[in-house]
Enzyme design. Structure first.
Site, PDB file in Angstrom:
ATOM      1  N   HIS A   1       0.976  -1.018   0.241  1.00 23.05           N
ATOM      2  CA  HIS A   1      -0.014  -0.149   0.160  1.00 23.05           C
ATOM      3  C   HIS A   1       0.402   1.197   0.190  1.00 23.05           C
ATOM      4  O   HIS A   1       2.084   0.969   0.552  1.00 23.05           O
ATOM      5  CB  HIS A   1      -0.642   0.155   1.451  1.00 23.05           C
ATOM      6  CG  HIS A   1      -1.442   1.158   1.154  1.00 23.05           C
ATOM      7  ND1 HIS A   1      -1.357   2.039   2.147  1.00 23.05           N
ATOM      8  CD2 HIS A   1      -2.832   1.753   0.712  1.00 23.05           C
ATOM      9  CE1 HIS A   1      -2.156   3.150   2.505  1.00 23.05           C
ATOM     10  NE2 HIS A   1      -2.884   3.293   1.576  1.00 23.05           N
ATOM     11  N   SER A   2       0.817   1.789  -0.784  1.00 21.20           N
ATOM     12  CA  SER A   2       0.874   4.050  -0.582  1.00 21.20           C
ATOM     13  C   SER A   2       2.577   3.726  -1.172  1.00 21.20           C
ATOM     14  O   SER A   2       2.702   3.109  -2.525  1.00 21.20           O
ATOM     15  CB  SER A   2       1.082   3.935  -0.102  1.00 21.20           C
ATOM     16  OG  SER A   2       1.433   5.298   0.701  1.00 21.20           O
ATOM     17  N   LEU A   3       3.636   4.015  -0.488  1.00 24.42           N
ATOM     18  CA  LEU A   3       4.904   3.555  -0.635  1.00 24.42           C
ATOM     19  C   LEU A   3       5.258   2.448  -0.774  1.00 24.42           C
ATOM     20  O   LEU A   3       6.092   1.560  -1.773  1.00 24.42           O
ATOM     21  CB  LEU A   3       5.823   4.097   0.599  1.00 24.42           C
ATOM     22  CG  LEU A   3       7.310   4.279   0.365  1.00 24.42           C
ATOM     23  CD1 LEU A   3       7.924   4.419  -0.572  1.00 24.42           C
ATOM     24  CD2 LEU A   3       7.703   4.551   2.058  1.00 24.42           C
TER      25      LEU A   3
ATOM     26  N   HIS B   1      -6.926   8.351   1.685  1.00 25.20           N
ATOM     27  CA  HIS B   1      -5.769   7.150   1.217  1.00 25.20           C
ATOM     28  C   HIS B   1      -5.613   5.856   2.267  1.00 25.20           C
ATOM     29  O   HIS B   1      -5.505   5.222   1.898  1.00 25.20           O
ATOM     30  CB  HIS B   1      -4.339   7.463   1.116  1.00 25.20           C
ATOM     31  CG  HIS B   1      -3.142   7.734   0.953  1.00 25.20           C
ATOM     32  ND1 HIS B   1      -2.785   7.340  -0.533  1.00 25.20           N
ATOM     33  CD2 HIS B   1      -2.026   7.333   1.603  1.00 25.20           C
ATOM     34  CE1 HIS B   1      -1.934   6.258  -0.323  1.00 25.20           C
ATOM     35  NE2 HIS B   1      -1.285   6.851   0.228  1.00 25.20           N
TER      36      HIS B   1
END
Length: 425
Positions: free
Chosen positions: A276-278, A376
């Site tokens: 997820h994300s980074l 997010h």
């Protein structure tokens, strides 16, 4: 004498290729604890008595889940040494070009082999939901009550990277019962503004601002850049940015080290990566490097980082899938500017183009959501978007890809070149 038809087909060079078998359902369980400190990678075996102890102390975590993969086409470099040699050669070639020196017209190429492997079914909502839960659990220690239940057939798992100062690469490793498949989940950004927190936030911010900003996180005149590549106005030293990206403090080389260690432990296994994300963007970079099937959630655009790292490009990258929604400004590349939520939190999230394919939930049009960085959180994907089918008869959105126009829009106002060693102000 009349030969059997099967033998004739085998001898005939244009005979039909054997049809790949349908993948069987996979059951996963905990095999190892993985730790990382600097370049050192350590795996600890988890024995039956350890699993029994976990079940006794935390029975809600001793769960399992059955997941059925689908046939997936991927391209893997024939030689990893050749891949990284080509990467280094292309970097040297690029530096010469910036200095105005004569260089060859063609980049150094890599030989790619096409593989047909069992991979995650990204068109199946339940599959995406299980992988999304894995990415959420990667943020949280196994004794924390925020863990999602992964279902009945997924074994209890431990995080990797829980070193004493807890500032590095971490996540979880799942292994199928027949050793055929390993799933690596990579933690994303631990930042309060993005719905997380914790001790890894400093290194997370460094990596985010190097990987996803146009130039070392230079957003405004009051910002301190994370590398010395800014040279006034909208000028950025391209060679400097690329050198910063290959520094060993970044997660990419740590991720390649982890992947190589897992392939050493399970040389015949098929490896999936999710995050997820980074963690999602780093998963995508590993998918390009090793040809591993990848599913990411709400990942910032990773195509710019892939170019700056000079990763040789496979013929196709359809084995990498990014899942996000339009109200999340981070994967959309709209969390930009001095007054943006990202900038206020100290992040420069300016990339927008993704490697591979996308499944994008248009929550702005369908539900009237406003863009908000608080959406997010991976919990929004799990609890709201993957809780039900996207449309009647369509479990998830259709696949799309970012075209060349996306690259033209990314960091369009910046000038990249070789501007010497002086530091801009």
């Amino acid at each position: 004498m009349r030969l059997p038809q099967a033998l004739l087909l085998g001898l005939w060079p244009w005979g039909p290729e054997p049809t790949p078998s349908t993948p069987s359902a996979l059951n996963f369980t905990l095999r190892h604890i993985h730790g990382h400190k600097g370049r050192q990678v350590v795996f600890k075996d988890v024995l039956e008595r350890h699993r029994f102890s976990i079940a006794q102390q935390m029975p809600q975590y001793e769960t399992s889940f059955t997941l059925t993969p689908v046939r997936t086409k991927t391209y893997k470099p024939r030689s990893q040494d050749e891949f990284f040699q080509a990467r280094e050669a292309n970097m040297r070639r690029h530096r010469k070009k910036l200095r105005g020196e004569l260089v060859e017209n063609e980049e150094v190429l890599v030989a790619w082999d096409e593989w047909d492997v069992p991979g995650p079914n990204t068109g199946d909502r339940d599959t995406l939901k299980v992988l999304a839960k894995m990415t959420w659990n990667a943020y949280i220690p196994p004794d924390d009550g925020q863990w999602y239940d992964l279902g009945e057939d997924w074994g209890t798992n431990f995080p990797f990277g829980w070193e004493p100062d807890a500032d590095g690469f971490r996540g979880h490793v799942f292994v199928a019962s027949d050793n055929s498949t390993v799933v690596v989940s990579i933690k994303g950004t631990s930042a309060g503004a993005f719905g997380g927190g914790g001790p890894t936030v400093i290194k997370d911010k460094l990596n985010d601002n190097l990987l996803f900003s146009c130039c070392c996180a230079r957003v405004g005149p009051t910002w301190s850049t994370v590398c010395g590549c800014y040279h006034g106005g909208y000028k950025c030293d391209n060679d400097c940015v690329q050198q910063a990206l290959v520094d060993d403090s970044l997660f990419y080389p740590v991720g390649t080290n982890l992947y190589n260690n897992i392939t050493y432990l399970y040389p015949d296994a098929n490896i999936w990566v999710t995050g997820h994300s980074l963690g999602g963007s780093l998963s995508g970079l590993l998918g390009v490097t090793f040809g591993a099937p990848v599913v990411t959630f709400e990942a910032p655009g990773d195509r710019m980082a892939s170019r700056r790292l000079h990763l040789p490009k496979p013929p196709e990258v359809q084995h990498v899938t990014h899942v996000f929604h339009t109200a999340d400004p981070i994967p959309m590349g709209t969390c930009t500017g001095v007054l943006s939520s990202c900038a206020i939190a100290g992040f420069a999230m300016e990339s927008r183009c993704h490697v591979g394919k996308k499944r994008v939930y248009d929550t702005v049009t369908k539900y009237g959501w406003s863009q908000d960085v608080r959406t997010h959180r991976i919990g929004v994907i799990i609890d709201r978007l993957l809780a039900e089918d996207w449309e009647p008869g369509k479990p998830v959105p259709d696949e799309t890809v970012d075209d060349s126009e996306c690259d033209d829009q990314e960091c369009y106002n910046w000038q990249y070149g070789q501007f010497g060693n002086t530091t801009g102000v």
